[in-house]
Write a protein that holds these residues in place. Structure first.
Motif, mmCIF file in Angstrom:
data_model
loop_
_atom_site.group_PDB
_atom_site.id
_atom_site.type_symbol
_atom_site.label_atom_id
_atom_site.label_comp_id
_atom_site.label_asym_id
_atom_site.label_seq_id
_atom_site.Cartn_x
_atom_site.Cartn_y
_atom_site.Cartn_z
ATOM 1 N N LYS A 106 0.825 -1.218 0.000
ATOM 2 C CA LYS A 106 0.000 0.000 0.000
ATOM 3 C C LYS A 106 0.855 1.263 0.000
ATOM 4 O O LYS A 106 0.676 2.136 -0.866
ATOM 5 C CB LYS A 106 -0.956 -0.009 1.186
ATOM 6 N N ALA A 109 2.583 1.727 -3.366
ATOM 7 C CA ALA A 109 1.689 2.197 -4.427
ATOM 8 C C ALA A 109 1.390 3.688 -4.285
ATOM 9 O O ALA A 109 1.206 4.395 -5.284
ATOM 10 C CB ALA A 109 0.396 1.392 -4.406
ATOM 11 N N ILE A 135 -2.147 -6.582 -3.404
ATOM 12 C CA ILE A 135 -1.981 -5.940 -4.710
ATOM 13 C C ILE A 135 -3.339 -5.562 -5.289
ATOM 14 O O ILE A 135 -3.538 -4.441 -5.785
ATOM 15 C CB ILE A 135 -1.211 -6.873 -5.669
ATOM 16 N N ALA A 139 -2.958 -1.727 -5.212
ATOM 17 C CA ALA A 139 -1.963 -1.416 -6.238
ATOM 18 C C ALA A 139 -2.420 -1.803 -7.641
ATOM 19 O O ALA A 139 -1.599 -2.143 -8.490
ATOM 20 C CB ALA A 139 -0.646 -2.121 -5.895
ATOM 21 N N CYS A 142 -0.742 0.019 -10.501
ATOM 22 C CA CYS A 142 0.712 -0.145 -10.632
ATOM 23 C C CYS A 142 1.033 -1.465 -11.328
ATOM 24 O O CYS A 142 0.226 -2.394 -11.355
ATOM 25 C CB CYS A 142 1.384 -0.158 -9.249
ATOM 26 N N VAL A 144 3.201 -4.391 -10.545
ATOM 27 C CA VAL A 144 3.906 -4.931 -9.380
ATOM 28 C C VAL A 144 4.583 -6.239 -9.770
ATOM 29 O O VAL A 144 3.915 -7.194 -10.187
ATOM 30 C CB VAL A 144 2.950 -5.172 -8.198
#
Length: 266
Positions: A106, A109, A135, A139, A142, A144
């Motif tokens: 978290k 992100a 995730i 996120a 993003c 990842v």
């Protein structure tokens, strides 16, 4: 006023000595508390264990630890242990407060500018549904990359004890964290194993470009402080500040390291 000897200790648990990164921060924030550091070195490393067997081991071990040390709170300073067994520990021991360690996805992100984030972890943490859920929750905007290192926790244990390790070997473990996509590059690497922050300076030296190496230790310690009552006038109790090794036989380098952190062994 509560007498110093009535203060219960804070128990910090890890598979090895990586949880000392969390202990170091917790001591700063809770100077009035004694600590019991537990290293399950007889089962190290956790990343290669079968999930059911490892969870059973952790639950059985905590049954003994809670009875023996009667802590105020337990800090699980191990991503692999908490993402696997955290819910089961809370269910089995509802009277105990557990502060866990999870990959800092978290905050990563929230901080990333490039949108490229890597999570450097053990294979067990990478496999865990808990990590994928983080995730999905925090996120999704993003990219990842999950990097499960088979060897880095062992390397960190050697490095912490002052044993030589090869730059090339370390670089091989962290290299997958560095991603180039279009004109962007990875700008944050989450250190999702409490062993890894001990090697952060080495990572910085070997990295192909600068990134933010995100260490969750301070955030974990702050959460523990929020859960532990601050008692006015309490003094640091005698008798605590010791380390327990489940092998029962830490080597000389490990005992010396514990002394450096103000912990008795044996």
């Amino acid at each position: 006023m509560t007498a110093a000897n009535e203060l219960k200790p804070v128990l910090v648990f890890d598979s090895g000595i990586g949880g000392l990164t969390v202990l170091r921060e917790a001591r700063v924030l809770m100077p009035e508390r004694g600590f019991v550091y537990v290293a399950d070195d007889a089962a190290f490393p956790y990343g290669s264990w079968e999930e059911g067997a490892l969870q059973e081991r952790i639950l059985s071990l905590f049954e003994k630890l809670l009875a023996q040390h009667q802590p105020e709170i337990c800090v699980i300073a191990c991503n692999t242990a908490f993402t696997l067994a955290g819910a089961a520990l809370r269910e089995k021991f509802p009277e105990m407060t557990f502060v866990g360690t999870v990959p800092a996805i978290k905050p990563a992100a929230e901080r990333t500018r490039s949108g490229l984030v890597s999570v450097l972890a053990t294979p067990g943490t990478v496999r865990r549904a808990y990590t994928r859920d983080l995730i999905q929750s925090f996120a999704t905007q993003c990219h990842v990359r999950l990097v499960g290192s088979e060897n880095l926790a062992r390397m960190a244990e050697s490095y912490i004890r002052g044993e030589p390790i090869s730059d090339d070997a370390v670089l091989a473990e962290i290299a997958p964290c560095f991603v180039e996509k279009d004109s962007d590059k990875t700008d944050i690497v989450v250190l999702a194993c409490t062993h890894y922050p001990f090697m952060a300076n080495l990572f910085r030296r070997l990295a192909p470009w600068p990134v933010d190496w995100l260490d969750p230790a301070e955030a974990i310690a702050r959460q523990a402080r929020r859960k532990v009552p601050l008692i006015d006038g309490a003094e640091h109790p005698d008798g605590f500040d010791f380390a327990v090794f489940t092998s029962g036989n830490p080597d000389f380098a490990t005992r010396r390291l514990m002394q450096g952190f103000g912990l008795r062994t044996g």
